[in-house]
Design a protein around this motif. Structure first.
Motif, mmCIF file in Angstrom:
data_model
loop_
_atom_site.group_PDB
_atom_site.id
_atom_site.type_symbol
_atom_site.label_atom_id
_atom_site.label_comp_id
_atom_site.label_asym_id
_atom_site.label_seq_id
_atom_site.Cartn_x
_atom_site.Cartn_y
_atom_site.Cartn_z
ATOM 1 N N ILE A 56 0.852 -1.377 0.066
ATOM 2 C CA ILE A 56 -0.017 0.214 0.078
ATOM 3 C C ILE A 56 0.861 1.034 -0.004
ATOM 4 C CG2 ILE A 56 -1.630 1.108 1.188
ATOM 5 C CD1 ILE A 56 -2.784 -1.130 2.285
ATOM 6 N N GLY A 57 0.530 2.141 -1.108
ATOM 7 C CA GLY A 57 1.501 3.352 -1.115
ATOM 8 C C GLY A 57 0.569 4.520 -0.749
ATOM 9 N N PHE A 58 1.056 5.699 -0.716
ATOM 10 C CA PHE A 58 0.100 6.804 -0.086
ATOM 11 C C PHE A 58 0.668 8.018 -0.792
ATOM 12 C CE2 PHE A 58 -3.170 7.351 2.984
ATOM 13 C CZ PHE A 58 -3.421 8.719 3.194
ATOM 14 N N GLY A 91 11.011 5.362 -2.054
ATOM 15 C CA GLY A 91 10.013 4.388 -2.520
ATOM 16 C C GLY A 91 10.624 3.236 -2.752
ATOM 17 N N ARG A 92 11.897 3.067 -3.106
ATOM 18 C CA ARG A 92 12.777 1.967 -3.395
ATOM 19 C C ARG A 92 14.267 2.070 -3.483
ATOM 20 N NH1 ARG A 92 12.772 -0.982 -9.027
ATOM 21 N NH2 ARG A 92 10.591 -0.280 -9.176
ATOM 22 N N VAL A 106 5.473 5.983 -7.726
ATOM 23 C CA VAL A 106 5.689 5.091 -8.958
ATOM 24 C C VAL A 106 6.907 4.066 -8.902
ATOM 25 C CG1 VAL A 106 6.691 5.111 -11.763
ATOM 26 C CG2 VAL A 106 4.796 6.898 -10.533
ATOM 27 N N LEU A 107 7.954 4.691 -8.291
ATOM 28 C CA LEU A 107 9.196 3.742 -7.985
ATOM 29 C C LEU A 107 8.923 2.683 -7.155
ATOM 30 C CD1 LEU A 107 11.991 3.573 -9.237
ATOM 31 C CD2 LEU A 107 12.923 5.166 -6.987
ATOM 32 N N ALA A 108 7.993 2.934 -6.148
ATOM 33 C CA ALA A 108 7.653 1.944 -5.085
ATOM 34 C C ALA A 108 6.979 0.943 -5.604
ATOM 35 C CB ALA A 108 6.942 2.715 -3.761
ATOM 36 N N ASP A 109 5.973 1.146 -6.894
ATOM 37 C CA ASP A 109 5.481 0.105 -7.493
ATOM 38 C C ASP A 109 4.467 -0.693 -6.462
ATOM 39 O OD1 ASP A 109 4.422 -0.900 -9.740
ATOM 40 O OD2 ASP A 109 6.030 -2.439 -9.796
ATOM 41 N N THR A 110 3.591 -0.027 -5.699
ATOM 42 C CA THR A 110 2.837 -0.686 -4.844
ATOM 43 C C THR A 110 1.531 -1.157 -5.645
ATOM 44 O OG1 THR A 110 1.650 1.180 -3.834
ATOM 45 C CG2 THR A 110 3.806 0.282 -2.749
#
Length: 567
Positions: free
Chosen positions: A404-406, A425-426, A478-482
């Motif tokens: 889950i991202g926010f 994010g990563r 976008v980079l975290a890609d959750t």
């Protein structure tokens, strides 16, 4: 945990420092004993004065070295304590529910971690040693005087006893007075902040007298309170200071001591010893007000640190589970911030993969609260929220935020390079992946405008507008890609040009993900798969835009109100 239990962190070095300060205080008193003996031996020639002279020199050297060693140890203890407390606070803060920060504010955290931890400096490095000297010096001096002449010891202690009694009387009820003093100071500060923050409105619309009334009233209250307090205590406090002053002590000791010498009860040598030891025995009491204030300030700082360390952590599962998929379900969810009043009741909702769900409703309806609960910023009061069939409370924090991202309304960038801000994010992402995320978020061109590009330090080399910060935050997401993403009205504060870029970036971000959107502008969510209308903490309507618009109800009224304002 009590406030002073924080000092257990440095109990050993502090104990050693206090022991050294005790020996230093005794050595300081020994100097006056040596001076009295020196004066007595002067008529007997050079050979007789050497022993007290050597004793005095040793006492001076010992007092200096012991005090320096004690101060060094206490400062080392203070440095160690500050480091350890900040480490513990950082660890505790990292394990608090994210929603805690929304209710408490960053100001409290900054005050505790920076100001209150530093506020322990005087308590640990100085005040404890000062109090040790205040206690040991009179006792050591009294011990020497009792050994020399009990009657002169009794006379010498009289000013100290009178001073203690007067100070105790002047400090009676001081706890309540200091509380009132702190309250009055806070009211003045609040009045100043309110006036300064609203100065633009005051200058534009006038009403200056009304605008600064809170400050003026608070100042008047403080003046009246302090004047009354000073009026009650000034005379008695001044008398206490006079009682322990060196001239007053000498007058008492010499006045009574001469009579004792004339009566052959005491010797002239003992009187000289009393005259030298009585002033330093009473003098430390004159600084009691300062030391008490430092003690009170140190204890207050320790209480703030202790309170933050005692804040309940976000509970972690004993045996964390792994979700099976990314379907999010809210099942009969209720929530209360204060444990009494429920701001959400009976919330049933399903978020399917690849769909967009929009939360709408009037201010205070509970939209943002639902979004925060999905990301487990708080735990539900009743019911449950599941991700992939697993209660979010059974997921580790790491697993939860891998799914889950926010993206917040007010995007926060840290004082680090632009690339590292996106890499939050990563952290393992390559430069190429960072650049690709920035392009997807429509912010790459803005970043490379700066000479240092992605290496520019935010807040040092480059500053971004609100819309630009928002797009960098989207690049981070976008980079975290959750697989699940929560958007809390990401375009709320954007200008029209930035809003268009942000919407493009969000469209890119939403592709293939499950989106939960908190929306205020209904135009932005007309294509949502599911629109959920909240009112007073409950779901009152649910459906697609066309269906909700076709039936009379709150959504149709909201749409008409917003569209009417645009015509």
């Amino acid at each position: 945990m009590t406030p002073l239990s924080l000092l257990k962190e440095v109990r050993s070095p502090l104990g050693a420092a206090i022991a050294l300060q005790t020996l230093a205080a005794v050595a300081g008193v020994l100097l006056f004993v040596a001076l009295a003996d020196l004066a007595e031996q002067l008529p007997h020639g050079a050979a007789a004065i050497w022993p007290p002279l050597v004793l005095g020199a040793i006492a001076v050297l010992a007092a200096t070295l012991l005090t320096s060693a004690a101060t060094t140890l206490s400062h080392l203890a203070d440095t160690r304590l500050q480091l350890r407390l900040r480490q513990r606070l950082a660890d505790r803060i990292g394990r608090l529910p994210l929603g805690w920060f929304a209710t408490q504010g960053a100001g409290r955290v900054a005050k505790v971690v920076r100001d209150d931890v530093h506020g322990l400096h005087h308590l640990v490095a100085h005040t404890l040693l000062d109090v040790t000297a205040v206690v040991v010096t009179p006792l050591a001096a009294l011990g020497f005087l009792i050994a020399a002449d009990p009657w002169l010891a009794l006379v010498s202690v009289l000013p100290l006893v009178v001073g203690v009694a007067l100070f105790a009387r002047s400090l009676a009820g001081s706890a309540a007075q200091f509380t009132e003093y702190g309250t009055a100071q806070r009211e003045i500060n609040a009045g100043v902040v309110e006036f300064v923050n609203g100065i633009a409105v005051v200058k534009t619309y006038g009403g200056g007298q009304r605008a600064h009334r809170r400050f003026a009233d608070a100042t008047a209250v403080f003046h009246d309170f302090f004047r009354a307090w000073a009026g009650r205590t000034t005379t008695i406090t001044t008398s206490a200071f006079l009682a322990v002053s060196a001239p007053a002590v000498l007058v008492v000791v010499l006045g009574v001591g001469i009579w004792l010498v004339d009566s052959q009860i005491s010797s002239p040598a003992d009187l000289l010893t009393a005259a030298l030891l009585a002033p330093p025995m009473a003098a430390p009491l004159a600084a009691i007000g300062t030391w008490m204030q430092q003690l009170r300030a140190g204890v207050s700082a320790a209480e703030s640190v202790t309170a933050l360390l005692a804040e309940p952590e976000l509970p972690q599962p004993q045996a964390p589970r792994i979700p099976d998929g990314s379907v999010v379900r809210l099942e009969n969810v209720a929530f209360s911030y204060d444990g009494e009043t429920e701001v959400l009741r009976g919330i049933d909702l399903e978020l399917r993969p690849g769909t967009v769900t929009a939360l709408v409703g009037p201010s205070g309806a509970g939209k943002s609260t639902v979004a925060l609960l999905v990301a487990r910023f708080h735990d539900v009061t009743r019911g449950r929220i599941t991700l992939g069939g697993v209660d979010v409370r059974e997921l580790s924090t790491e697993t939860l935020f891998q799914h889950i991202g926010f993206v917040f309304q007010d995007a926060m960038l840290l004082r680090m390079s632009v690339a590292d801000n996106i890499r939050l994010g990563r952290p393992s992402a390559t430069d190429a992946q960072v650049h690709a995320a920035a392009r997807a978020a429509r912010v790459h061109d803005r970043i490379v405008e700066d000479p240092r590009g992605y290496d520019a330090i935010v807040g040092v080399d480059v500053d971004f507008s609100g819309g630009e910060r928002q797009r960098i935050a989207i690049a981070r997401a976008v980079l975290a890609d959750t697989p699940v993403l929560v958007l809390d009205e990401a375009t709320a504060f954007a200008d029209p040009e930035s809003e268009e870029l942000i919407q493009d970036a969000l469209s890119e971000l939403a592709r293939g993900r499950t989106l939960l959107v908190v929306a205020h502008r209904l135009r932005t969510i007309v294509d949502a798969d599911q629109i959920v209308v909240l009112s007073e903490g409950q779901i009152v309507h649910k459906g697609r835009h066309g269906d909700l618009l076709a039936e009379p109800g709150r959504y149709a009224r909201m749409w008409q109100a917003q569209e009417g304002s645009h015509t």
